[in-house]
Design an enzyme around this catalytic site. Structure first.
Site, PDB file in Angstrom:
ATOM      1  N   HIS A  99      39.012  35.372   4.563  1.00 16.33           N
ATOM      2  CA  HIS A  99      39.544  34.099   4.088  1.00 16.33           C
ATOM      3  C   HIS A  99      38.903  33.697   2.748  1.00 16.33           C
ATOM      4  CE1 HIS A  99      40.787  30.007   3.908  1.00 16.33           C
ATOM      5  NE2 HIS A  99      39.892  29.461   4.698  1.00 16.33           N
TER       6      HIS A  99
ATOM      7  N   CYS B 144      40.178  25.049   1.842  1.00 17.86           N
ATOM      8  CA  CYS B 144      40.782  26.241   2.448  1.00 17.86           C
ATOM      9  C   CYS B 144      42.286  26.343   2.211  1.00 17.86           C
ATOM     10  CB  CYS B 144      40.468  26.261   3.937  1.00 17.86           C
ATOM     11  SG  CYS B 144      38.691  26.211   4.215  1.00 17.86           S
TER      12      CYS B 144
END
Lengths: 383, 383
Positions: free
Chosen positions: A332, A81
């Site tokens: 995201h 991430c």
């Protein structure tokens, strides 16, 4: 370690959304925006850093070749991430060290097939979960972190939910955000329970997207008529230490990495949280935003709930956190997120944030964390 | 661009072979060898660069955590077949720029399930190939490159096959090579035809493995009692340019990238091919070794066949090319190959190559190319 300031003279990002566009098309849009803002010929890039988690190798080159950009060294990088910030950090180091004058960092992700879930399958198996019956592994990890915070400090479900209310309210003014609807505390709490205490509106949506940043030396910026560019004055990456995991669920979500990366940045910059006005931080889940207030030193450990209750982290408060709407609203796409955070802060610090503009913003802070893992913290300054 | 020499004070690699060992186990073996040679505490690494193509993200961290190494910045990188050298190049730049004193580059790959084929599936579809009926896409590309060389310059099948004979002969003395049997020209030519002109013994085998290199400044090396370490005196990465593809099949296999990367290295080092004694180059297929003699400037364009006929590229000739046995014998675990080439050259230049030792070797050259693509060329010097 020889260090100099690094200017960010161009940034760009696509709207984050589920779409049928190819990654090369997404990259082209983000990089073109950045080039237009920078006003410099793209063929001059000395090196390029491409961040993405899923897909074949050398997709970074492929995206650039499609734009007629070739020949230069290209590095395809990933760190779950925090992949976007990892590309950014390598570009930062190339310029900060004096090695390069002008580089490109970009990142992208096609998330439609739930690649994060696929990627985390190994971890899921380690935890003994049945993939079909259990909630997404990321929700479990960040939910458990939130529950530990509730047990240790008395933080409430309402306080976590208020983070979502705030970020969705901010997103109304961000045309690049996947979700742009405000919601009430009651709506957040009443949305489907994903994993206690996380309801659906406290989880980031699935989105595709790309982001880009053009970095250069102060000399280069001046030469190309950027009289007062936004600068990265400090940046640091930290990874896990064995003792982090002794913290339990909070350790699992990267509290240790976040603290150490932030500590290094404050030390390098000679500035602290009190000098910052605007922050983009990694709110993949509402729990992580609240916990990160503490990791970044905005308040003492255990006081994150108070900050959100007092309205200290929105317009009119001490800091505006996630004026973009954050990951909770924007989405995201793993490789793009770190570059999108960078873009928002550069827009904020250069007065380009339209209705989202944080008045008087001079110093910005970025926090991007990936489990597994790596945390990158960055401080930006105008002037 | 501020540049200083970079010392390679520790290298290591596993035996390349098909095996059931986990990647963390392979990495641990390679990194431990490198640490033992360097004689410095691993906890001092300032940054680490992990190269691999296949697998979940943050496997670099996972491998290091298993060895008790954490906290430091870790970058997971890939560039297909030049992935190992890409990690090495980032580590090199970190030290050469003055930013870091002591870093780790490592790479690994589990190749058992034919991941290169999976990765190249997109390219295969572009070329309109039927996956079940046609030869492996890499053999097609490098075979076509060889055939174009035959048409342009009269190079013969025997000359390509002689490359394999030479490298398999070298491999007899390399205990880390998957294949260690010498073979005759007749055996190479009579082995199963994979794709004209490539027979099976002219294609690298499928292997798992890991490699590692520890890089530091000259000051750091001296402080840790390395009085005369092997140094990287120049290194460059190049990617494709549109005009490369106008060269046809030879352009597809990276001749343009290879020439440009080598040209930069010679310029940076102030040395030419005549100053080199030992070379590790990217012989994924026999055709690519012969073509690369020309890209590296060992001879003029079209004269690669002559070099192999004259015995100029083995013990007793002008250069020893692939004393390790090359990819053709060792195998080619994508992330590990670039680090394994580095290890062989460091062993050669520091007199550690046992029966493979190239007498009087003072300067070594490394060439690692990945389609898609990126080529990294590195020059090493003793003293």
């Amino acid at each position: 370690m020889a260090k100099r300031n690094v200017c960010v003279i161009g940034v760009g990002m696509t709207k984050f959304e589920r779409c049928d566009r190819d990654f090369t098309d997404l990259v082209q849009e983000a990089v073109t925006q950045a080039i237009e803002m920078a006003g410099v010929a793209p063929t001059d890039f000395e090196q390029a850093y491409a961040g993405y988690v899923n897909g074949m190798s050398t997709q970074g080159q492929r995206a650039l070749y499609m734009m007629g950009i070739g020949g230069l060294p290209v590095y395809n990088v990933h760190n779950y991430c925090s992949t976007g910030s990892t590309a950014l950090h390598l570009g930062y180091q190339a310029v900060a060290s004096g090695m390069n004058e002008y580089v490109l960092a970009f990142g992208f992700e096609k998330m439609q097939k739930g690649p994060l879930e696929t990627q985390l399958q190994g971890l899921k198996e380690t935890l003994g979960q049945d993939a079909d019956k259990k909630p997404p592994i990321a929700a479990v990890i960040f939910g458990d972190g939130g529950r530990q915070h509730m047990e240790l400090y008395g933080t409430t479900k309402e306080q976590f939910a208020k983070v979502s209310v705030k970020n969705h309210r901010h997103s109304v003014n961000n045309p690049r955000s996947q979700y742009r609807e405000a919601c009430t505390l009651e709506e957040v709490l009443a949305s489907r329970l994903v994993y206690d205490p996380l309801t659906l509106l406290q989880c980031c949506p699935t989105s595709d997207g790309a982001g880009a940043a053009i970095l250069c030396s102060e000399e280069f910026a001046k030469k190309h008529r950027h009289s007062d560019p936004v600068k990265i004055v400090a940046q640091a990456m930290a990874t896990d230490l064995p003792e982090d995991f002794a913290l339990g669920a909070l350790g699992m979500i990267g509290v240790g990495m976040s603290r150490r990366a932030a500590g290094k940045v404050y030390e390098q910059a000679g500035l602290g949280p009190e000098d910052v006005q605007v922050i983009e931080l990694h709110d993949c889940f509402s729990t992580n935003e609240l916990v990160t207030y503490e990791s970044l030193g905005l308040c003492k450990e255990g006081e994150g709930g108070r900050l959100i209750d007092e309205g200290q982290v929105t317009y009119g408060g001490k800091w505006v956190v996630n004026p973009s709407g954050g990951l909770l609203s924007k989405g995201h796409p793993l490789g793009a997120t770190g570059l999108a955070q960078c873009a928002e802060l550069v827009w904020q610090l250069s007065g380009r944030a339209d209705k989202r503009q944080v008045e008087g913003a001079r110093v910005g802070l970025q926090h991007n964390v990936g489990l597994g893992g790596a945390c990158v913290v960055t401080m930006y300054r105008k002037g």
